[in-house]
Design a protein around this motif. Structure first.
Motif, PDB file in Angstrom:
ATOM      1  N   ARG A   1       0.832  -1.207   0.000  1.00  0.00           N
ATOM      2  CA  ARG A   1       0.000   0.000   0.000  1.00  0.00           C
ATOM      3  C   ARG A   1       0.869   1.260   0.000  1.00  0.00           C
ATOM      4  O   ARG A   1       0.562   2.236  -0.679  1.00  0.00           O
ATOM      5  N   ALA A   2       1.973   1.221   0.780  1.00  0.00           N
ATOM      6  CA  ALA A   2       2.885   2.368   0.822  1.00  0.00           C
ATOM      7  C   ALA A   2       3.518   2.593  -0.549  1.00  0.00           C
ATOM      8  O   ALA A   2       3.682   3.736  -0.987  1.00  0.00           O
ATOM      9  N   SER A   3       3.847   1.508  -1.237  1.00  0.00           N
ATOM     10  CA  SER A   3       4.431   1.622  -2.577  1.00  0.00           C
ATOM     11  C   SER A   3       3.444   2.249  -3.556  1.00  0.00           C
ATOM     12  O   SER A   3       3.807   3.090  -4.379  1.00  0.00           O
ATOM     13  N   GLU A   4       2.161   1.864  -3.436  1.00  0.00           N
ATOM     14  CA  GLU A   4       1.132   2.439  -4.306  1.00  0.00           C
ATOM     15  C   GLU A   4       0.938   3.921  -4.017  1.00  0.00           C
ATOM     16  O   GLU A   4       0.803   4.741  -4.939  1.00  0.00           O
ATOM     17  N   VAL A   5       0.925   4.296  -2.742  1.00  0.00           N
ATOM     18  CA  VAL A   5       0.785   5.705  -2.359  1.00  0.00           C
ATOM     19  C   VAL A   5       1.957   6.515  -2.893  1.00  0.00           C
ATOM     20  O   VAL A   5       1.786   7.612  -3.429  1.00  0.00           O
ATOM     21  N   ASP A   6       3.161   5.952  -2.769  1.00  0.00           N
ATOM     22  CA  ASP A   6       4.347   6.649  -3.274  1.00  0.00           C
ATOM     23  C   ASP A   6       4.257   6.833  -4.785  1.00  0.00           C
ATOM     24  O   ASP A   6       4.626   7.891  -5.320  1.00  0.00           O
ATOM     25  N   ARG A   7       3.764   5.815  -5.477  1.00  0.00           N
ATOM     26  CA  ARG A   7       3.625   5.917  -6.937  1.00  0.00           C
ATOM     27  C   ARG A   7       2.667   7.047  -7.311  1.00  0.00           C
ATOM     28  O   ARG A   7       2.944   7.841  -8.218  1.00  0.00           O
ATOM     29  N   ARG A   8       1.550   7.138  -6.589  1.00  0.00           N
ATOM     30  CA  ARG A   8       0.587   8.210  -6.871  1.00  0.00           C
ATOM     31  C   ARG A   8       1.182   9.585  -6.571  1.00  0.00           C
ATOM     32  O   ARG A   8       0.976  10.547  -7.320  1.00  0.00           O
TER      33      ARG A   8
ATOM     34  N   ARG B   1      10.042  13.095   3.003  1.00  0.00           N
ATOM     35  CA  ARG B   1      10.887  14.159   3.547  1.00  0.00           C
ATOM     36  C   ARG B   1      11.890  14.634   2.502  1.00  0.00           C
ATOM     37  O   ARG B   1      12.098  15.834   2.317  1.00  0.00           O
ATOM     38  N   GLU B   2      12.489  13.683   1.799  1.00  0.00           N
ATOM     39  CA  GLU B   2      13.462  14.031   0.761  1.00  0.00           C
ATOM     40  C   GLU B   2      12.805  14.862  -0.347  1.00  0.00           C
ATOM     41  O   GLU B   2      13.371  15.843  -0.837  1.00  0.00           O
ATOM     42  N   ARG B   3      11.591  14.449  -0.729  1.00  0.00           N
ATOM     43  CA  ARG B   3      10.861  15.173  -1.774  1.00  0.00           C
ATOM     44  C   ARG B   3      10.538  16.595  -1.323  1.00  0.00           C
ATOM     45  O   ARG B   3      10.696  17.561  -2.083  1.00  0.00           O
ATOM     46  N   LEU B   4      10.105  16.743  -0.070  1.00  0.00           N
ATOM     47  CA  LEU B   4       9.760  18.057   0.471  1.00  0.00           C
ATOM     48  C   LEU B   4      10.975  18.971   0.522  1.00  0.00           C
ATOM     49  O   LEU B   4      10.918  20.133   0.074  1.00  0.00           O
ATOM     50  N   VAL B   5      12.088  18.473   1.047  1.00  0.00           N
ATOM     51  CA  VAL B   5      13.295  19.295   1.158  1.00  0.00           C
ATOM     52  C   VAL B   5      13.784  19.718  -0.223  1.00  0.00           C
ATOM     53  O   VAL B   5      14.211  20.866  -0.427  1.00  0.00           O
ATOM     54  N   GLY B   6      13.700  18.807  -1.190  1.00  0.00           N
ATOM     55  CA  GLY B   6      14.128  19.145  -2.543  1.00  0.00           C
ATOM     56  C   GLY B   6      13.294  20.256  -3.151  1.00  0.00           C
ATOM     57  O   GLY B   6      13.824  21.190  -3.766  1.00  0.00           O
ATOM     58  N   VAL B   7      11.986  20.189  -2.974  1.00  0.00           N
ATOM     59  CA  VAL B   7      11.099  21.223  -3.520  1.00  0.00           C
ATOM     60  C   VAL B   7      11.329  22.556  -2.813  1.00  0.00           C
ATOM     61  O   VAL B   7      11.359  23.621  -3.454  1.00  0.00           O
ATOM     62  N   LEU B   8      11.500  22.524  -1.494  1.00  0.00           N
ATOM     63  CA  LEU B   8      11.776  23.756  -0.743  1.00  0.00           C
ATOM     64  C   LEU B   8      13.072  24.409  -1.230  1.00  0.00           C
ATOM     65  O   LEU B   8      13.124  25.633  -1.415  1.00  0.00           O
TER      66      LEU B   8
ATOM     67  N   GLU C   1       1.928  18.650   3.144  1.00  0.00           N
ATOM     68  CA  GLU C   1       0.755  17.919   3.642  1.00  0.00           C
ATOM     69  C   GLU C   1       0.995  16.416   3.617  1.00  0.00           C
ATOM     70  O   GLU C   1       0.642  15.697   4.546  1.00  0.00           O
ATOM     71  N   ARG C   2       1.648  15.924   2.558  1.00  0.00           N
ATOM     72  CA  ARG C   2       1.938  14.497   2.473  1.00  0.00           C
ATOM     73  C   ARG C   2       2.983  14.085   3.502  1.00  0.00           C
ATOM     74  O   ARG C   2       2.911  12.994   4.087  1.00  0.00           O
ATOM     75  N   ALA C   3       3.978  14.972   3.743  1.00  0.00           N
ATOM     76  CA  ALA C   3       5.034  14.653   4.713  1.00  0.00           C
ATOM     77  C   ALA C   3       4.497  14.576   6.141  1.00  0.00           C
ATOM     78  O   ALA C   3       5.037  13.854   6.984  1.00  0.00           O
ATOM     79  N   LYS C   4       3.419  15.301   6.413  1.00  0.00           N
ATOM     80  CA  LYS C   4       2.840  15.301   7.761  1.00  0.00           C
ATOM     81  C   LYS C   4       1.969  14.077   8.026  1.00  0.00           C
ATOM     82  O   LYS C   4       1.615  13.809   9.176  1.00  0.00           O
ATOM     83  N   ARG C   5       1.611  13.360   6.973  1.00  0.00           N
ATOM     84  CA  ARG C   5       0.754  12.177   7.145  1.00  0.00           C
ATOM     85  C   ARG C   5       1.516  11.059   7.860  1.00  0.00           C
ATOM     86  O   ARG C   5       2.695  10.847   7.612  1.00  0.00           O
ATOM     87  N   LYS C   6       0.809  10.370   8.737  1.00  0.00           N
ATOM     88  CA  LYS C   6       1.444   9.312   9.516  1.00  0.00           C
ATOM     89  C   LYS C   6       1.504   8.014   8.715  1.00  0.00           C
ATOM     90  O   LYS C   6       0.566   7.663   7.994  1.00  0.00           O
ATOM     91  N   THR C   7       2.628   7.325   8.837  1.00  0.00           N
ATOM     92  CA  THR C   7       2.789   6.014   8.216  1.00  0.00           C
ATOM     93  C   THR C   7       3.821   5.222   9.007  1.00  0.00           C
ATOM     94  O   THR C   7       4.753   5.799   9.587  1.00  0.00           O
TER      95      THR C   7
END
Length: 595
Positions: free
Chosen positions: A297-304, A350-357, A334-340
């Motif tokens: 499920r985590a892999s599918e969420v990451d793909r989306r 986190r990596e995606r967020l820091v890169g965009v920032l 918002e995605r980084a704050k979601r619990k998993t």
């Protein structure tokens, strides 16, 4: 006037007799009603009438209706409504009409009449009320929408609702809310017709020559509204709002595709469009055996989420603007704050967020608020050097922002950086003086903890010279407090004495010294009197509590109670305005032991 009131009371007699005859009210209660109603009627027939009198009359009649309703349920008597309730309802509507004719601009009064009609099922009267109200208040779109909804929901008349929406658009051409509700109404009407047709076909009922129009059933009327609305309002957010309304109905798939196509062809220069298109990728349902496990499920969420990011990247190629970056960062945050529980997904987010920032910052298009989020993410990952870099970059990008400097300085102090002192000076140089009080507070706090007393005292003295009154006053208060904590009572008194004639002055500056004096092993009453006299010179005309505290001090073990009378006399003489009354009240309560 008396004849008119008497006639109106006599008109009530049949219903009152019925109430008594059927056992809903006793004879004593009927007499009480007549007495009360007579008083209310006289108020309505005075030469100068008051709106509250009309409201009181209406409320009394409604209370009677409610009581009749409860008693009917109690004794299980449900007859003679035409002879009991109907005259009361008719009378209430009549009084409402008189009130709204006299106070036409009171929208709340009109809405009260509408609410009454809805509650007591007077549908015919409800349409008349709306017509009269809209004739007086055609400039309020919300009232047109309310009237149209009432026609659709209360009277089941889509034709009347459509007519009202069209009239509303003549008064308010291009109004977004009117178009949204008109669009929703047409879709509701279409859905109702489709359900009717389906039920008739299931029941195999012959409807003769009548046929359901295929165009109406497919939502052509709603499409006409949509086309007109988007011609008048060429905004992506508005088109998306119509698409969201259409998505509520299960027969609008083709319609939704048309709206989506419009978005993708006409509004690609708006960040709202790209934000909406990107987030649609998250709505697609996941399929496959791998979704049965948490990792799958985590892999599918990451793909989306990657697909969403690809849409944002495509949007940035078209419009590289601050709103576009803001949408992109907000999504990643918002995605980084979601619990998993899947650490791999956490790290990727986190990596995606820091890169965009970082990329938004490099483009000088990152909003100030997101630097704080960037700092938090960097600190959470344990990257102290990275956090220090982000803090400094935030102050360079927003050099005049007190919040940016405050956050950066707090972070650098927390990390124990060596050049914090220089950055404090840079902050005071860049931030407008009137907004720099938070910087001064941080500077004093840091200096007390990290610098020697001489350097800290120099900072206090510099703050005292500020042309901004709140800064100068707070520095005085903190200087006295710091002097007491580092040099004891003598130094605090010396500091206070040197500053007490330098305006601007604040009440806490004096009360702090009074508190210090009282904390001594053997406080001196003469010193306390001096402090009170000095603070009363500054604030004695408006602050009654200072006088009361002074009196309380004299009544204490160190004071002389015989002085209280003189202080009271002076307080009554010096205080101004409402302070005099407040002082008298509080003084009396103190004397009686209630305060």
């Amino acid at each position: 006037m008396a004849e008119v009131v008497q006639q109106r009371i006599e008109d009530r007699i049949p219903e009152l007799e019925q109430l008594e005859r059927v056992g809903l009210f006793t004879k004593k209660e009927v007499k009480a009603i007549i007495k009360r109603v007579t008083s209310l009627e006289y108020k309505l027939h005075r030469l100068i009438v008051n709106k509250d009198d009309f409201i009181g009359y209406i409320q009394y009649e409604i209370n009677v209706l409610e009581l009749i309703k409860k008693r009917r349920a109690h004794i299980r008597y449900h007859f003679k409504r035409e002879e009991i309730e109907f005259p009361i309802i008719h009378r209430i509507n009549s009084v409402f009409r008189r009130a709204t004719n006299k106070w036409k601009n009171d929208v709340q009064l009109w809405l009260s009449h509408v609410a009454f009609c809805k509650k007591w099922s007077t549908r015919g009267q409800l349409s008349k009320v709306f017509s009269a109200m809209l004739a007086i208040h055609p400039d309020k779109p919300a009232l047109w929408i309310m009237a149209a909804k009432s026609e659709l929901e209360e009277r089941n008349s889509s034709e009347s609702a459509r007519h009202l929406f069209l009239r509303a658009l003549r008064f308010h051409p291009g109004n977004k809310k009117v178009y949204q509700e008109y669009f929703r109404m047409e879709l509701l009407h279409c859905e109702k017709l489709r359900k009717q047709k389906e039920q008739l076909e299931q029941a195999q009922i012959d409807i003769g020559e009548y046929e359901f129009s295929a165009e109406i059933l497919s939502g052509k009327l709603a499409m006409v509204v949509y086309n007109d609305a988007t011609d008048k309002n060429k905004e992506a957010a508005f088109v998306i709002s119509l698409l969201n309304i259409a998505s509520i109905f299960d027969f609008t798939k083709d319609f939704q595709e048309v709206i989506l196509q419009d978005l993708q062809t006409k509004f690609l220069d708006d960040s709202v469009t790209w934000d909406f298109l990107a987030k649609r990728a998250l709505e697609a349902p996941g399929v496959g055996e791998e979704l049965r496990t948490a990792k799958g499920r985590a892999s599918e969420v990451d793909r989306r989420e990657v697909q969403c990011c690809q849409v944002y990247e495509k949007g940035l190629e078209t419009i590289d603007t601050e709103p576009m970056w803001t949408s992109y960062v907000a999504f990643c945050l918002e995605r980084a704050k979601r619990k998993t529980n899947v650490q791999e997904l956490k790290d990727k987010r986190r990596e995606r967020l820091v890169g965009v920032l970082q990329r938004a910052h490099d483009s000088s298009l990152l909003k100030e608020d997101y630097y704080k989020n960037w700092l938090d993410v960097t600190l959470a990952s344990g990257d102290a050097e990275g956090a220090a870099h982000v803090a400094v970059e935030a102050t360079r990008r927003y050099s005049q922002s007190v919040s940016a400097w405050s956050t950066a300085l707090q972070t650098l102090v927390q990390l124990g950086k060596d050049d914090v002192g220089r950055l404090f000076q840079d902050a005071l140089a860049h931030v407008p003086p009137k907004e720099s009080l938070p910087i001064w507070r941080l500077l004093v706090q840091w200096s007390v903890a990290n610098q020697n007393p001489g350097e800290t005292e120099a900072i206090f003295k510099r703050g005292l010279l500020s042309a901004v009154a709140p800064i100068a006053m707070e520095m005085k208060e903190r200087y006295v407090d710091w002097s007491y904590s580092t040099g004891g009572y003598k130094k605090a008194r010396k500091t206070f004495t040197s500053l007490q004639e330098n305006r601007p002055l604040s009440k806490p500056f004096f009360t702090k010294m009074i508190q210090i004096e009282k904390e001594q092993a053997s406080p001196k009453m003469n010193n306390l009197r001096d402090y009170y006299e000095r603070v009363l010179q500054e604030f004695g005309t408006s602050d009654e509590d200072l006088w009361l505290d002074y009196i309380q001090e004299e009544m204490g073990p160190l004071g002389q109670p015989e002085n209280c009378g003189k202080i009271h006399w002076r307080a009554m003489k010096f205080l101004e305005g409402e302070s005099v009354e407040r002082f008298s009240s509080k003084y009396t309560l103190k004397q009686t032991g209630h305060l």
